[in-house]
Design an enzyme around this catalytic site. Structure first.
Site, short mmCIF file in Angstrom:
data_model
loop_
_atom_site.label_atom_id
_atom_site.label_comp_id
_atom_site.label_asym_id
_atom_site.label_seq_id
_atom_site.Cartn_x
_atom_site.Cartn_y
_atom_site.Cartn_z
N MET A 16 -37.49 26.98 -40.96
CA MET A 16 -38.37 26.14 -40.15
C MET A 16 -39.83 26.45 -40.44
O MET A 16 -40.28 27.58 -40.26
CB MET A 16 -38.06 26.33 -38.66
CG MET A 16 -36.64 25.94 -38.28
SD MET A 16 -36.30 26.11 -36.50
CE MET A 16 -37.33 24.79 -35.84
N SER A 17 -40.56 25.45 -40.88
CA SER A 17 -41.97 25.61 -41.23
C SER A 17 -42.90 25.24 -40.09
O SER A 17 -44.12 25.42 -40.20
CB SER A 17 -42.30 24.74 -42.44
OG SER A 17 -42.20 23.36 -42.10
N GLY A 18 -42.35 24.67 -39.02
CA GLY A 18 -43.19 24.17 -37.94
C GLY A 18 -43.50 22.69 -38.06
O GLY A 18 -44.17 22.14 -37.18
N GLY A 19 -43.04 22.05 -39.12
CA GLY A 19 -43.26 20.63 -39.32
C GLY A 19 -42.12 19.79 -38.79
O GLY A 19 -41.08 20.30 -38.36
N VAL A 20 -42.30 18.48 -38.85
CA VAL A 20 -41.31 17.58 -38.28
C VAL A 20 -40.00 17.59 -39.08
O VAL A 20 -38.90 17.47 -38.50
CB VAL A 20 -41.87 16.14 -38.19
CG1 VAL A 20 -42.21 15.57 -39.56
CG2 VAL A 20 -40.90 15.22 -37.45
N ASP A 21 -40.06 17.74 -40.40
CA ASP A 21 -38.85 17.64 -41.21
C ASP A 21 -37.86 18.77 -40.93
O ASP A 21 -36.68 18.52 -40.65
CB ASP A 21 -39.22 17.63 -42.70
CG ASP A 21 -40.00 16.38 -43.09
OD1 ASP A 21 -39.79 15.33 -42.46
OD2 ASP A 21 -40.81 16.46 -44.03
N SER A 22 -38.31 20.01 -41.00
CA SER A 22 -37.40 21.12 -40.75
C SER A 22 -36.98 21.18 -39.29
O SER A 22 -35.86 21.60 -38.97
CB SER A 22 -38.03 22.45 -41.18
OG SER A 22 -39.26 22.68 -40.52
N CYS A 109 -40.51 28.85 -55.59
CA CYS A 109 -40.30 29.27 -54.21
C CYS A 109 -38.92 28.88 -53.73
O CYS A 109 -38.23 29.67 -53.07
CB CYS A 109 -41.37 28.66 -53.31
SG CYS A 109 -41.23 29.14 -51.58
N GLY A 133 -35.68 21.13 -44.56
CA GLY A 133 -36.08 19.74 -44.34
C GLY A 133 -36.34 18.99 -45.62
O GLY A 133 -37.07 17.98 -45.61
N CYS A 205 -49.02 25.57 -50.45
CA CYS A 205 -49.12 26.10 -49.09
C CYS A 205 -49.94 27.39 -49.01
O CYS A 205 -50.54 27.67 -47.97
CB CYS A 205 -47.73 26.33 -48.53
SG CYS A 205 -46.80 27.69 -49.31
#
Length: 365
Positions: A16-22, A109, A133, A205
């Site tokens: 989870m990156s904190g974005g909507v996709d993940s 990555c 995501g 990133c």
């Protein structure tokens, strides 16, 4: 996710990156009945976090991921992988520039960190799968994984996953592969996930702002070591540059004027530290070579017709793929292609299916 043999209550880690996709990936898996664990990888140092709080390594992103995990009702952990990320991604990024190549850290990555190191870290947790995501489709029939393009072709990220091994693909779930971005945002909004309209960045990133060269300068003394001459197509010196890491094939910025035509970087020689500049026509190539080939599909025929992407934001083009010795291959394009950059990935497709790919070599002049 259909057709995947699952044991009772399979456990999946979602990066989870904190974005909507993940966030939506984690939400959908929880809704489907998986036991979901959210993980955020802290892949950069506190100094990066201080300078660029909005990046995926920053505190804002970590807090968003933690808050979204709480809303979904899943546990969330932060794993510090800064040292490993430095070794496998940052060092690669800088070294490629020193070789006159244009790096693609997202591919590395995915291979080394998200689907490599992360899996090693969570194996003791009795985890069955890893999810992200990414917009791509992974099918795993009879332990024979296949990677395919996403439904949303404007977001398709299969290019970045071409180097994953069969074992990595076989434990990967991509809930967004058959969704469009607008559908993902709608799902998040309906579920009350506050990141539903969060802006996203497509920049690297770990680089604060967008200044790659300042980042490299801070990390190393490369700028002094990589300065040298700018040559025209006849080999005459027409200027000087302050570092080959400031240039990539196809670039116009940073080249001297007064040459009677617009100039583009057509070659970077890491041995002589020279930049070769020429006209637009010289950018176009009829073929290229790639090395470190990795094929997801078995028994690749050679030669064969394929479509190929020569960088992520590059449209697919028709080409003939010919396999060579020592994990190399040649691509002959149906029409000449401009700005082929050594160091970028050349990823081959058969329709929706990702065959595999490799890393573009420098041909020189």
């Amino acid at each position: 996710m259909k057709g995947r043999p699952l044991k009772k209550t399979p456990r999946v880690v979602v990066a989870m990156s904190g974005g909507v996709d993940s966030t939506v990936a984690a939400y959908l898996l929880k809704k489907e009945g998986f036991e979901v664990i959210g993980i955020t990888l802290k892949v950069w140092s506190d100094s990066c976090m201080h300078r660029s709080a909005e990046k995926c390594c920053g505190p804002d992103a970590i807090n968003d991921a933690r808050n979204m995990a709480a809303l979904i009702g899943i546990p969330h952990y932060v794993l510090d992988e800064a040292d490993y990320f430095e070794k496998e991604v940052i060092s690669y990024f800088i070294n490629e520039y020193s070789l006159g190549r244009t790096p693609n850290p997202c591919v590395k990555c995915n291979e080394k960190v998200k689907f490599g190191r992360l899996w090693a870290r969570v194996q003791s947790w009795d985890v069955d799968y890893i999810s992200t995501g990414h917009y791509a489709v992974v099918e795993n029939q009879d332990n024979n994984p296949r990677l395919k393009k996403a439904k949303d072709k404007t977001r398709d990220q299969s290019y970045f996953l071409f180097s994953l091994s069969p074992s990595q693909l076989s434990r990967m779930i991509t809930p967004l592969g058959n969704l469009e971005k607008k559908e993902v945002r709608a799902i998040a909004k309906e579920a009350g996930l506050k990141v539903w309209n969060k802006e996203e960045s497509r920049e690297i990133c770990f680089v604060p702002g967008k200044n790659y060269m300042e980042f490299i300068k801070e990390k190393t003394a490369l700028v002094k070591r990589l300065s040298g001459p700018i040559l025209n197509e006849e080999g005459m010196i027409i200027g000087k540059h302050q570092g080959i890491e400031n240039y990539t094939v196809g670039q116009r910025k940073g080249l001297p004027g007064g040459q009677g035509q617009p100039l583009y970087v057509i070659d970077i020689d890491p041995q002589s530290k020279s930049i070769r500049a020429g006209g637009l026509k010289s950018l176009y190539k009829t073929h290229c070579f790639a090395s470190q080939a990795h094929w997801i599909e078995k028994e690749i025929e050679s030669p064969r017709q394929v479509t190929v992407k020569l960088r992520y934001n590059y449209p697919e083009v028709n080409a003939v793929l010919t396999l060579l010795e020592k994990d190399r291959f040649r691509l002959d394009f149906e029409t000449p292609q401009p700005g082929i950059s050594p160091g970028q990935a050349a990823v081959c497709y058969d329709g929706e299916i990702v065959l595999g790919g490799g890393w573009i070599e420098r041909q020189g002049l």
